[in-house]
Design a protein around this motif. Structure first.
Motif, PDB file in Angstrom:
ATOM      1  N   LEU A  86      10.660   5.680  -3.798  1.00  0.00           N
ATOM      2  CA  LEU A  86       9.402   6.650  -3.761  1.00  0.00           C
ATOM      3  C   LEU A  86       9.534   7.500  -2.682  1.00  0.00           C
ATOM      4  CD1 LEU A  86       6.636   3.640  -3.881  1.00  0.00           C
ATOM      5  CD2 LEU A  86       7.046   5.791  -5.537  1.00  0.00           C
ATOM      6  N   LEU A 102       0.864  -1.165   0.193  1.00  0.00           N
ATOM      7  CA  LEU A 102       0.036   0.121   0.078  1.00  0.00           C
ATOM      8  C   LEU A 102       0.846   1.423   0.049  1.00  0.00           C
ATOM      9  CD1 LEU A 102      -2.908  -0.778   2.538  1.00  0.00           C
ATOM     10  CD2 LEU A 102      -3.132  -0.749   0.100  1.00  0.00           C
ATOM     11  N   ASN A 103       1.924   1.277   0.664  1.00  0.00           N
ATOM     12  CA  ASN A 103       2.908   2.377   0.659  1.00  0.00           C
ATOM     13  C   ASN A 103       3.445   2.618  -0.644  1.00  0.00           C
ATOM     14  OD1 ASN A 103       4.093   4.037   2.699  1.00  0.00           O
ATOM     15  ND2 ASN A 103       5.912   2.949   2.220  1.00  0.00           N
ATOM     16  N   TYR A 104       3.647   1.510  -1.269  1.00  0.00           N
ATOM     17  CA  TYR A 104       4.078   1.928  -2.892  1.00  0.00           C
ATOM     18  C   TYR A 104       3.147   2.347  -3.492  1.00  0.00           C
ATOM     19  CZ  TYR A 104       6.910  -2.682  -2.093  1.00  0.00           C
ATOM     20  OH  TYR A 104       7.876  -3.643  -1.618  1.00  0.00           O
ATOM     21  N   ILE A 158       9.301  11.435  -3.411  1.00  0.00           N
ATOM     22  CA  ILE A 158       8.215  12.471  -2.757  1.00  0.00           C
ATOM     23  C   ILE A 158       8.679  13.601  -2.078  1.00  0.00           C
ATOM     24  CG2 ILE A 158       5.991  12.333  -1.237  1.00  0.00           C
ATOM     25  CD1 ILE A 158       5.955  10.698  -3.912  1.00  0.00           C
ATOM     26  N   ASN A 193       2.605  14.781  -8.146  1.00  0.00           N
ATOM     27  CA  ASN A 193       3.612  15.708  -8.286  1.00  0.00           C
ATOM     28  C   ASN A 193       3.815  16.005  -9.875  1.00  0.00           C
ATOM     29  OD1 ASN A 193       3.963  16.270  -5.736  1.00  0.00           O
ATOM     30  ND2 ASN A 193       5.768  14.775  -5.335  1.00  0.00           N
ATOM     31  N   MET A 221       0.711   4.402  -2.513  1.00  0.00           N
ATOM     32  CA  MET A 221       0.440   5.859  -1.996  1.00  0.00           C
ATOM     33  C   MET A 221       1.735   6.732  -2.640  1.00  0.00           C
ATOM     34  SD  MET A 221      -1.358   7.424  -0.284  1.00  0.00           S
ATOM     35  CE  MET A 221      -1.892   7.882   1.241  1.00  0.00           C
ATOM     36  N   GLY A 222       3.107   6.097  -2.538  1.00  0.00           N
ATOM     37  CA  GLY A 222       4.169   6.689  -3.028  1.00  0.00           C
ATOM     38  C   GLY A 222       3.889   7.121  -4.689  1.00  0.00           C
ATOM     39  N   ALA A 223       3.496   6.055  -5.294  1.00  0.00           N
ATOM     40  CA  ALA A 223       3.363   6.001  -6.713  1.00  0.00           C
ATOM     41  C   ALA A 223       2.364   7.287  -6.909  1.00  0.00           C
ATOM     42  CB  ALA A 223       2.983   4.854  -7.269  1.00  0.00           C
ATOM     43  N   PRO A 276       0.612   2.819   4.792  1.00  0.00           N
ATOM     44  CA  PRO A 276       0.799   3.638   3.888  1.00  0.00           C
ATOM     45  C   PRO A 276       1.110   5.117   4.488  1.00  0.00           C
ATOM     46  CG  PRO A 276      -1.053   3.104   3.508  1.00  0.00           C
ATOM     47  CD  PRO A 276      -0.834   2.303   4.586  1.00  0.00           C
ATOM     48  N   PHE A 277       2.392   5.615   4.072  1.00  0.00           N
ATOM     49  CA  PHE A 277       2.732   7.263   4.583  1.00  0.00           C
ATOM     50  C   PHE A 277       1.760   8.189   4.253  1.00  0.00           C
ATOM     51  CE2 PHE A 277       4.477   9.074   1.201  1.00  0.00           C
ATOM     52  CZ  PHE A 277       5.254   8.252   0.462  1.00  0.00           C
ATOM     53  N   GLU A 303       1.330  17.783 -11.576  1.00  0.00           N
ATOM     54  CA  GLU A 303       1.305  19.114 -11.073  1.00  0.00           C
ATOM     55  C   GLU A 303       2.599  20.100 -11.786  1.00  0.00           C
ATOM     56  OE1 GLU A 303       1.681  20.328  -6.745  1.00  0.00           O
ATOM     57  OE2 GLU A 303       0.181  18.764  -6.796  1.00  0.00           O
ATOM     58  N   LEU A 312       1.424   9.612  -4.985  1.00  0.00           N
ATOM     59  CA  LEU A 312       1.925  11.039  -4.499  1.00  0.00           C
ATOM     60  C   LEU A 312       3.067  11.611  -5.686  1.00  0.00           C
ATOM     61  CD1 LEU A 312       2.565  10.625  -0.776  1.00  0.00           C
ATOM     62  CD2 LEU A 312       1.131  12.121  -1.967  1.00  0.00           C
ATOM     63  N   GLY A 313       3.618  10.517  -6.165  1.00  0.00           N
ATOM     64  CA  GLY A 313       4.906  11.259  -7.309  1.00  0.00           C
ATOM     65  C   GLY A 313       4.167  11.177  -8.379  1.00  0.00           C
TER      66      GLY A 313
END
Lengths: 483, 134
Positions: free
Chosen positions: B19, A280-282, B23, A292, A284-286, B107-108, A295, A288-289
């Motif tokens: 990642l 899930l962290n991946y 970020i 960005n 989430m990171g993806a 997840p952060f 954006e 956000l990436g």
């Protein structure tokens, strides 16, 4: 105590044996007494016989000298033969009167009297024989034998049998017989008397033995009763202890079952949530990436990329929430001072049961606007509501309804979970929180759910109540104190 | 422009490292290490790192052990945990003793992390300012 018992037992057994022996001797003595009585009767009747036969002999020989008919002479000698044991008695035994008497046992003095009577009788018989011979014409000579022959002398014969000396001689026979009978009667009476005294004594002894035996038994019973009561008391005590131990054992078993279950559940959920949270962290990171990126560099179709990005974010959030809820369930700590938000716990429980509720159940949430915080154990309160919820779902028909309501009541929060399921039988209502009570088929439930639920609520100083109507539904009311 | 805050992220999963870097690159100068030993050597080399965020579950030593060793040498730095596990008793006591300032979950949540770091650094500089003013 054991040796004393043994002694008592031996004593009582000995007394019983003694009574038995005494009773046996009384029985033996009684038969001896009967024998004595019969001997007396026999001796008496024999004396009578002797007397009667003596009278008969006199009558026969007198009849002969008066009538000169040979039949009387014949009767006289027949009787004499019977008396002397040459011919049989009417009962068929040939035994002399004297032998019969001796056979029954008589004393020496009695025997002397009897012999005297016999001598006298023999003398009388000799006199009578003299009369018979006079009828035939035979007379005694100087040698005392009937050596002199002459004409038969009826008068002489009659004189011999009717004169005074004959009467006197006859009396001399009867007197010793009477004496004999008197002596014999006295002797046997004395013997009987002695036997009776002995019997009396035996009887008294038996009574004494039985009485003391009864006394002893009574004492033993008293002592034993005391001991038995003490033993019963001890037994009762150890029984109670056993029961307590059993209860402890049951509780321990419950704890073990529960903790084993929770421990394995905790390990599993911790592992699973870690494994899910990382991917899930991946994402989430993806997300956000990518956000960005768009954006910074812009999107050619911004509405579509935004929809896609938001979907990703929504998916990750939902999955993360589920994992977090799952973790709440299996939180393995024993603290009861955590802040427990009742509404969020209820929501977590609904998420956990979402798959079971979907499509078949209408869930109505009727929450109080205010949020409640209860001091307690978050994980354990999750268990409480999840368990009540899962019971409600189990009871539901094809299309069911569940209502979850929360209400504030001064210092308490009330959580009311209502279903329109099959309900609980009235006689089961008092048992449903008992450990191992279940109405589910074997293998489907251990019967621990509501027991654990109610013990958790107890620890939170709360209350759980059930209202149920068969085939209409159940209402579970859980009351918890607000922090 | 003030110098960008230097941040060390210790994490054994490469995707997470990349990642994270991607970020937070905008906000911080992000250095990474694959596990505790490497993390310690990075700290030795780059003394001006102010923030350390570590994963919990790693080879050789776990996050708390690593931070314990790091804090011995660099007590001034801000330490955080970022874990996919729920908060364990070990983390609970690390929070209580002040070994770590916060524990973030995976997840952060980017905003949560940024906000926490900003707050901690600012309160620190405020303290410093106060001290120098006095």
């Amino acid at each position: 105590m054991g040796r004393l018992h043994q002694m008592f037992f031996i004593l009582i057994a000995g007394m019983l044996a003694l009574s038995g022996c005494l009773a046996f001797s009384i029985f033996r003595d009684a038969s001896k007494l009967r024998q004595l009585e019969s001997t007396r009767y026999k001796l008496f009747s024999m004396g009578e016989e002797l007397k009667a036969s003596s009278e008969n002999l006199t009558n026969y020989c007198r009849s002969f000298v008066l009538t000169r008919e040979r039949v009387w002479e014949q009767k006289y000698f027949d009787l004499l033969d019977v008396r002397n044991g040459v011919k049989p008695w009417p009962n068929g035994h040939a035994i002399s009167l004297k032998d019969s008497l001796l056979k029954l046992g008589i004393s020496k003095q009695e025997f002397v009297k009897l012999m005297f009577a016999e001598d006298k009788s023999n003398e009388l018989v000799a006199t009578e024989k003299r009369a018979f011979n006079a009828m035939r014409g035979l007379f005694t000579g100087s040698n005392k034998q009937f050596s002199i022959k002459g004409a038969p002398d009826t008068l002489m014969a009659r004189r011999i049998l009717f004169d005074k000396s004959y009467m006197a001689a006859k009396k001399t026979i009867m007197d010793p017989i009477d004496d004999f009978r008197g002596m014999m009667n006295n002797r046997i009476s004395a013997e009987i008397k002695q036997q009776e005294v002995q019997n009396d004594m035996l009887m008294k002894l038996i009574l004494l033995t039985l009485f003391s035996g009864a006394l002893l038994s009574f004492y033993v019973i008293l002592v034993l009763r005391k001991k038995i009561i003490v033993q019963l008391f001890d037994l009762e005590k150890s029984n109670q202890e056993l029961e307590l131990t059993l209860q402890d054992l049951k509780k321990t078993q419950l704890k073990l079952v529960k903790s084993a279950k929770m421990a394995s559940l905790g390990t599993l959920t911790a592992g699973v949530s870690h494994e899910i949270n990382n991917p899930l962290n991946y994402i989430m990171g993806a997300y956000l990436g990518l956000s960005n990126y768009f954006e910074n560099y812009g999107s050619q179709e911004e509405s579509i990329t935004n929809l896609l990005l938001n979907s990703m974010k929504a998916g990750v959030d939902k999955a993360a929430q589920i994992v977090k809820g799952l973790n709440q369930f299996s939180r393995d700590n024993s603290r009861f001072d955590e802040d427990c938000d009742i509404h969020s716990i209820l929501d977590n429980c609904l998420i956990m049961h979402a798959s079971q509720l979907k499509h078949k159940t209408e869930v109505k949430k009727d929450y109080c606007l205010e949020d409640f915080v209860v001091k307690g154990n978050v994980g354990k309160l999750h268990q409480v509501f999840a368990n009540v919820l899962s019971n409600a779902i189990y009871a539901l028909p094809e299309q069911g309804k569940i209502c979850i309501a929360t209400r504030k009541e001064t210092q308490n929060v009330k959580v009311i979970i209502t279903d329109n399921g099959c309900g609980i039988q009235t006689e089961h209502l008092s048992q449903i929180t008992d450990p191992f009570f279940t109405t589910k088929p074997p293998g489907e439930g251990a019967g621990l759910g509501l027991y654990i639920t109610s013990s958790i609520i107890d620890k939170h100083l709360g209350q759980i109540e059930f209202e149920s109507t068969l085939h209409a539904g159940t209402k579970v009311i859980i009351t918890l104190p607000i922090a | 422009m003030i110098d960008r805050v230097k941040l060390l992220y210790v994490e054994d999963e490469p995707i997470n490292r990349k990642l994270f870097q991607l970020i937070f690159d905008k906000d911080y100068e992000v250095l990474t290490a694959e596990e505790g030993v490497q993390g310690l050597s990075v700290l030795e080399k780059e003394q001006d790192i102010t923030v350390v965020i570590s994963d919990m579950n790693m080879p050789i030593m776990n996050g708390i052990t690593f931070i314990n060793k790091a804090k011995e040498k660099f007590p001034e730095k801000k330490f955080y945990i970022l874990t996919a596990y729920m908060i364990s008793e070990e983390i609970q006591s690390a929070l209580a003793t002040g070994l770590i300032l916060k524990c973030f979950g995976k997840p952060f949540n980017r905003n949560e992390i940024v906000a926490a770091i900003e707050q901690d650094i600012n309160s620190n500089s405020l303290e410093k300012n106060n001290l120098s003013n006095n």
